[in-house]
Design a protein around this motif. Structure first.
Motif, PDB file in Angstrom:
ATOM      1  N   PRO A   1       0.843  -1.234  -0.114  1.00  0.00           N
ATOM      2  CA  PRO A   1       0.122   0.055   0.167  1.00  0.00           C
ATOM      3  C   PRO A   1       0.986   1.305  -0.217  1.00  0.00           C
ATOM      4  CG  PRO A   1       0.067  -1.022   2.232  1.00  0.00           C
ATOM      5  CD  PRO A   1       1.102  -1.739   1.226  1.00  0.00           C
ATOM      6  N   GLU A   2       0.369   2.374  -0.443  1.00  0.00           N
ATOM      7  CA  GLU A   2       1.132   3.796  -0.344  1.00  0.00           C
ATOM      8  C   GLU A   2       1.289   4.242   1.176  1.00  0.00           C
ATOM      9  OE1 GLU A   2       1.875   6.187  -2.671  1.00  0.00           O
ATOM     10  OE2 GLU A   2       2.555   7.112  -0.966  1.00  0.00           O
ATOM     11  N   ARG A   3       2.418   4.468   1.127  1.00  0.00           N
ATOM     12  CA  ARG A   3       2.539   4.617   2.574  1.00  0.00           C
ATOM     13  C   ARG A   3       1.783   6.008   3.163  1.00  0.00           C
ATOM     14  NH1 ARG A   3       7.166   3.814   5.893  1.00  0.00           N
ATOM     15  NH2 ARG A   3       8.172   2.863   4.122  1.00  0.00           N
ATOM     16  N   ASN A   4       1.763   7.032   2.411  1.00  0.00           N
ATOM     17  CA  ASN A   4       0.919   8.070   2.790  1.00  0.00           C
ATOM     18  C   ASN A   4      -0.712   7.964   3.118  1.00  0.00           C
ATOM     19  OD1 ASN A   4       2.992   9.737   1.992  1.00  0.00           O
ATOM     20  ND2 ASN A   4       2.321   9.842  -0.158  1.00  0.00           N
ATOM     21  N   ASN A   5      -1.051   6.844   2.808  1.00  0.00           N
ATOM     22  CA  ASN A   5      -2.583   6.323   3.185  1.00  0.00           C
ATOM     23  C   ASN A   5      -2.222   6.019   4.835  1.00  0.00           C
ATOM     24  OD1 ASN A   5      -3.352   6.950   0.676  1.00  0.00           O
ATOM     25  ND2 ASN A   5      -3.117   4.899  -0.088  1.00  0.00           N
ATOM     26  N   PHE A   6      -1.327   5.667   5.263  1.00  0.00           N
ATOM     27  CA  PHE A   6      -1.264   5.298   6.630  1.00  0.00           C
ATOM     28  C   PHE A   6      -0.413   6.240   7.612  1.00  0.00           C
ATOM     29  CE2 PHE A   6      -2.096   1.810   3.708  1.00  0.00           C
ATOM     30  CZ  PHE A   6      -2.802   0.973   4.509  1.00  0.00           C
ATOM     31  N   GLN A   7      -1.048   7.115   7.680  1.00  0.00           N
ATOM     32  CA  GLN A   7      -0.571   8.118   8.883  1.00  0.00           C
ATOM     33  C   GLN A   7      -0.842   7.971  10.302  1.00  0.00           C
ATOM     34  OE1 GLN A   7       1.776  10.120   7.653  1.00  0.00           O
ATOM     35  NE2 GLN A   7       1.362  10.260   5.653  1.00  0.00           N
ATOM     36  N   ILE A  64       3.536  -4.278   3.200  1.00  0.00           N
ATOM     37  CA  ILE A  64       4.892  -3.436   3.037  1.00  0.00           C
ATOM     38  C   ILE A  64       4.645  -2.146   2.511  1.00  0.00           C
ATOM     39  CG2 ILE A  64       7.331  -3.542   2.285  1.00  0.00           C
ATOM     40  CD1 ILE A  64       7.023  -6.659   1.852  1.00  0.00           C
ATOM     41  N   PRO A  65       4.521  -0.910   3.272  1.00  0.00           N
ATOM     42  CA  PRO A  65       4.126   0.219   2.708  1.00  0.00           C
ATOM     43  C   PRO A  65       5.344   0.647   1.834  1.00  0.00           C
ATOM     44  CG  PRO A  65       4.176   0.308   5.043  1.00  0.00           C
ATOM     45  CD  PRO A  65       4.689  -0.997   4.916  1.00  0.00           C
ATOM     46  N   VAL A  66       4.702   1.336   0.611  1.00  0.00           N
ATOM     47  CA  VAL A  66       5.733   1.810  -0.476  1.00  0.00           C
ATOM     48  C   VAL A  66       5.353   3.284  -0.823  1.00  0.00           C
ATOM     49  CG1 VAL A  66       4.144   0.937  -2.111  1.00  0.00           C
ATOM     50  CG2 VAL A  66       6.603   1.232  -2.694  1.00  0.00           C
ATOM     51  N   GLN A  67       6.364   4.160  -0.828  1.00  0.00           N
ATOM     52  CA  GLN A  67       6.141   5.430  -1.247  1.00  0.00           C
ATOM     53  C   GLN A  67       6.311   5.808  -2.817  1.00  0.00           C
ATOM     54  OE1 GLN A  67       8.862   8.524   0.670  1.00  0.00           O
ATOM     55  NE2 GLN A  67       7.636  10.000  -0.029  1.00  0.00           N
ATOM     56  N   ARG A  68       5.283   5.708  -3.372  1.00  0.00           N
ATOM     57  CA  ARG A  68       5.018   5.773  -4.876  1.00  0.00           C
ATOM     58  C   ARG A  68       5.778   7.240  -5.366  1.00  0.00           C
ATOM     59  NH1 ARG A  68      -0.164   3.251  -4.382  1.00  0.00           N
ATOM     60  NH2 ARG A  68       0.605   1.247  -4.607  1.00  0.00           N
ATOM     61  N   THR A 101      12.648   2.754  -2.589  1.00  0.00           N
ATOM     62  CA  THR A 101      11.809   1.879  -3.446  1.00  0.00           C
ATOM     63  C   THR A 101      12.431   0.452  -3.699  1.00  0.00           C
ATOM     64  OG1 THR A 101      11.128   3.728  -4.573  1.00  0.00           O
ATOM     65  CG2 THR A 101      10.645   1.773  -5.778  1.00  0.00           C
ATOM     66  N   LYS A 102      14.074   0.789  -3.696  1.00  0.00           N
ATOM     67  CA  LYS A 102      14.808  -0.519  -4.210  1.00  0.00           C
ATOM     68  C   LYS A 102      14.677  -1.701  -2.864  1.00  0.00           C
ATOM     69  CE  LYS A 102      19.270  -1.800  -5.640  1.00  0.00           C
ATOM     70  NZ  LYS A 102      19.365  -3.170  -5.152  1.00  0.00           N
ATOM     71  N   ARG A 103      14.676  -0.929  -1.664  1.00  0.00           N
ATOM     72  CA  ARG A 103      14.545  -1.773  -0.240  1.00  0.00           C
ATOM     73  C   ARG A 103      13.283  -2.706  -0.229  1.00  0.00           C
ATOM     74  NH1 ARG A 103      17.310   2.337   2.427  1.00  0.00           N
ATOM     75  NH2 ARG A 103      15.351   3.359   3.052  1.00  0.00           N
ATOM     76  N   THR A 104      12.131  -1.796  -0.699  1.00  0.00           N
ATOM     77  CA  THR A 104      10.868  -2.625  -0.865  1.00  0.00           C
ATOM     78  C   THR A 104      11.109  -3.723  -1.917  1.00  0.00           C
ATOM     79  OG1 THR A 104       9.988  -0.522  -0.310  1.00  0.00           O
ATOM     80  CG2 THR A 104       8.638  -2.068  -1.059  1.00  0.00           C
ATOM     81  N   LEU A 105      11.628  -3.337  -3.027  1.00  0.00           N
ATOM     82  CA  LEU A 105      11.536  -4.416  -4.074  1.00  0.00           C
ATOM     83  C   LEU A 105      12.550  -5.634  -3.347  1.00  0.00           C
ATOM     84  CD1 LEU A 105      12.138  -2.262  -7.340  1.00  0.00           C
ATOM     85  CD2 LEU A 105      10.093  -3.646  -6.664  1.00  0.00           C
ATOM     86  N   ASP A 106      13.529  -5.455  -2.954  1.00  0.00           N
ATOM     87  CA  ASP A 106      14.258  -6.478  -2.181  1.00  0.00           C
ATOM     88  C   ASP A 106      13.536  -7.066  -1.062  1.00  0.00           C
ATOM     89  OD1 ASP A 106      16.564  -5.704  -3.536  1.00  0.00           O
ATOM     90  OD2 ASP A 106      17.341  -4.573  -2.179  1.00  0.00           O
ATOM     91  N   LYS A 107      12.784  -6.546  -0.537  1.00  0.00           N
ATOM     92  CA  LYS A 107      12.004  -7.424   0.762  1.00  0.00           C
ATOM     93  C   LYS A 107      10.801  -8.079  -0.359  1.00  0.00           C
ATOM     94  CE  LYS A 107      11.629  -3.945   4.299  1.00  0.00           C
ATOM     95  NZ  LYS A 107      10.510  -2.880   5.255  1.00  0.00           N
ATOM     96  N   CYS A 108      10.305  -7.567  -1.245  1.00  0.00           N
ATOM     97  CA  CYS A 108       9.316  -8.528  -2.234  1.00  0.00           C
ATOM     98  C   CYS A 108      10.134  -9.511  -2.541  1.00  0.00           C
ATOM     99  CB  CYS A 108       8.742  -7.521  -3.104  1.00  0.00           C
ATOM    100  SG  CYS A 108       7.803  -6.435  -2.492  1.00  0.00           S
ATOM    101  N   THR A 109      11.338  -9.355  -3.289  1.00  0.00           N
ATOM    102  CA  THR A 109      12.138 -10.515  -4.052  1.00  0.00           C
ATOM    103  C   THR A 109      12.203 -11.497  -2.891  1.00  0.00           C
ATOM    104  OG1 THR A 109      13.022  -8.898  -5.438  1.00  0.00           O
ATOM    105  CG2 THR A 109      14.127 -11.050  -5.328  1.00  0.00           C
ATOM    106  N   TYR A 110      12.611 -11.102  -1.869  1.00  0.00           N
ATOM    107  CA  TYR A 110      13.036 -12.217  -0.548  1.00  0.00           C
ATOM    108  C   TYR A 110      11.657 -12.986  -0.243  1.00  0.00           C
ATOM    109  CZ  TYR A 110      13.845 -13.961   3.861  1.00  0.00           C
ATOM    110  OH  TYR A 110      14.119 -14.749   5.015  1.00  0.00           O
ATOM    111  N   LEU A 111      10.618 -12.318  -0.226  1.00  0.00           N
ATOM    112  CA  LEU A 111       9.348 -13.073  -0.010  1.00  0.00           C
ATOM    113  C   LEU A 111       9.029 -13.895  -1.011  1.00  0.00           C
ATOM    114  CD1 LEU A 111       7.489 -10.084   1.470  1.00  0.00           C
ATOM    115  CD2 LEU A 111       8.179 -11.949   2.637  1.00  0.00           C
ATOM    116  N   LEU A 112       9.209 -13.473  -2.298  1.00  0.00           N
ATOM    117  CA  LEU A 112       9.028 -14.739  -3.416  1.00  0.00           C
ATOM    118  C   LEU A 112       9.780 -15.601  -3.230  1.00  0.00           C
ATOM    119  CD1 LEU A 112       8.119 -11.980  -6.348  1.00  0.00           C
ATOM    120  CD2 LEU A 112       6.460 -13.118  -5.031  1.00  0.00           C
ATOM    121  N   SER A 113      11.149 -15.499  -3.015  1.00  0.00           N
ATOM    122  CA  SER A 113      12.382 -16.457  -2.855  1.00  0.00           C
ATOM    123  C   SER A 113      11.598 -17.595  -1.700  1.00  0.00           C
ATOM    124  CB  SER A 113      13.515 -15.912  -2.366  1.00  0.00           C
ATOM    125  OG  SER A 113      13.347 -15.594  -1.263  1.00  0.00           O
ATOM    126  N   ARG A 114      10.743 -17.157  -0.989  1.00  0.00           N
ATOM    127  CA  ARG A 114      10.410 -17.843   0.391  1.00  0.00           C
ATOM    128  C   ARG A 114       8.789 -18.429  -0.223  1.00  0.00           C
ATOM    129  NH1 ARG A 114      12.451 -18.321   5.209  1.00  0.00           N
ATOM    130  NH2 ARG A 114      10.745 -18.850   6.102  1.00  0.00           N
TER     131      ARG A 114
END
Lengths: 275, 82
Positions: A97-103, A117-121, A128-141
């Protein structure tokens, strides 16, 4: 490569989320019922998703169109029953979700415990890269990741074939051959454009399609664009199918329409969903 | 290719993706592509792909992630062409 600390924090989030699911999942099912949301052929959709998830344990990239902020909740409800949410926590997809929606701190906690995993569009590329890395890790699991490839709610109310984000293509370009793509098209009968929430008592149709993108001959950013384009194209085709079904349901098929005209019977006027 | 020519080419590349063309007239090397020029983040990839075509270079993901300002792009392109 995700640092050890980030991996540990993600595993902690999974553990806490799994425990919280016993409280949160019944609450969110109750909210959906209270809002009067109904999904056509819900049982068939859940069975189809279950079949696919049993056939392929993971990883899954679940790609959907996006019209309201409640889409991820409704899709999760459409894919998995309440017992499945509790017993097969692993099958619940992660959201970005967009991070700004969760204040609000309460929403932040809710988001944390609900596999988000909040992401700032448009935010810093490092984040953004850190978020993508987390997603890649989750997909690897072998986890499931729910992504809205349009990069936000569709401003036109239709799947936007021109202005879409290529982020989804990055997972396919970088991911191994194990990654499967499930496309979901969700739309409420009264949803003519994008909105914050679907209307009270909305009735939804969900279309599901498991899709194997064609291996791209391109590399790098071009391959990402190519894969993202293939997914958007598939969602657009599902949208066409949705409108075909909708027209047949509300106006009758072309044949019955023609028959009614011939018989001098009234024919439905062009409606919201008729082109 | 000298820095000024690359900068000018970058301005031409950015034109279709910038909401307000007037912003480009005031652009410098420090101009932030997303924040100052209001280029959609998703379109930044298109900008980089266009750079690859125009300058006949290849930019990988990690390099693309470092581009924030026009100057970043100019420096990267200059390094690739060297």
């Amino acid at each position: 490569m995700l640092p050890f600390r980030a991996k540990a924090l993600l595993l902690l989030q999974i553990g806490l989320g799994r425990m919280a699911a016993f409280i949160l999942a019944p609450c969110y099912f109750a909210v959906i019922r209270l809002m009067g949301y109904r999904i056509r052929n819900l049982r068939a959709i859940r069975q189809a998703c279950r079949r696919e998830f049993q056939r392929h344990e993971g990883p899954w990239l679940i790609c959907a169109n996006h019209l309201t902020v409640a889409d991820s909740l409704i899709l999760s409800y459409a894919m998995l029953s309440l017992p499945a949410h509790l017993r097969l926590y692993r099958w619940i997809p992660w959201n970005l979700p967009e991070r700004n929606n969760f204040q609000n701190p309460f929403l932040v906690l809710l988001c944390y415990l609900s596999k988000c995993i909040p992401v700032q569009r448009g935010g810093p590329r490092e984040e953004t890269k850190r978020t993508l890395d987390k997603c890649t890790y989750l997909l690897s699991r072998r986890q499931r990741l729910l992504i809205f490839p349009e990069g936000g709610r569709s401003r036109t109310g239709r799947v936007d074939r021109e202005q879409f984000s290529y982020g989804v293509g990055r997972f396919l370009a970088d991911g191994g051959g194990d990654l499967q793509v499930m496309c979901l098209y969700l739309r409420g009968d009264k949803q003519s454009s994008y909105s914050l929430l679907p209307g009270f008592g909305e009735r939804f149709m969900v279309l599901m399609d498991v899709f194997k993108p064609e291996k791209s001959a391109l590399t790098g950013l071009r391959a990402q664009r190519d894969y993202a384009g293939q997914i958007i194209q598939r969602l657009a085709e599902m949208e066409e199918k949705y409108y075909d079904i909708y027209r047949q349901r509300h106006c009758g098929s072309d044949r019955s329409r023609q028959y009614r005209k011939e018989q001098g019977q009234p024919v439905s006027a062009a409606g919201l969903h008729q082109r | 290719m000298d820095e000024q020519k690359i900068f000018e080419a970058m301005i031409t590349i950015l034109k279709p993706y910038t909401k307000d063309a007037a912003l480009l007239e005031r652009a410098t090397k420090d101009t932030h592509i997303l924040n100052d020029l209001k280029v959609n983040s998703a379109r930044l990839v298109d900008v980089i792909i266009k750079c690859e075509d125009v300058f006949n270079i290849t930019v990988d993901d990690d390099e693309a992630d470092t581009i924030r300002t026009i100057g970043n792009a100019v420096e990267l392109i200059q390094a690739k062409l060297a």
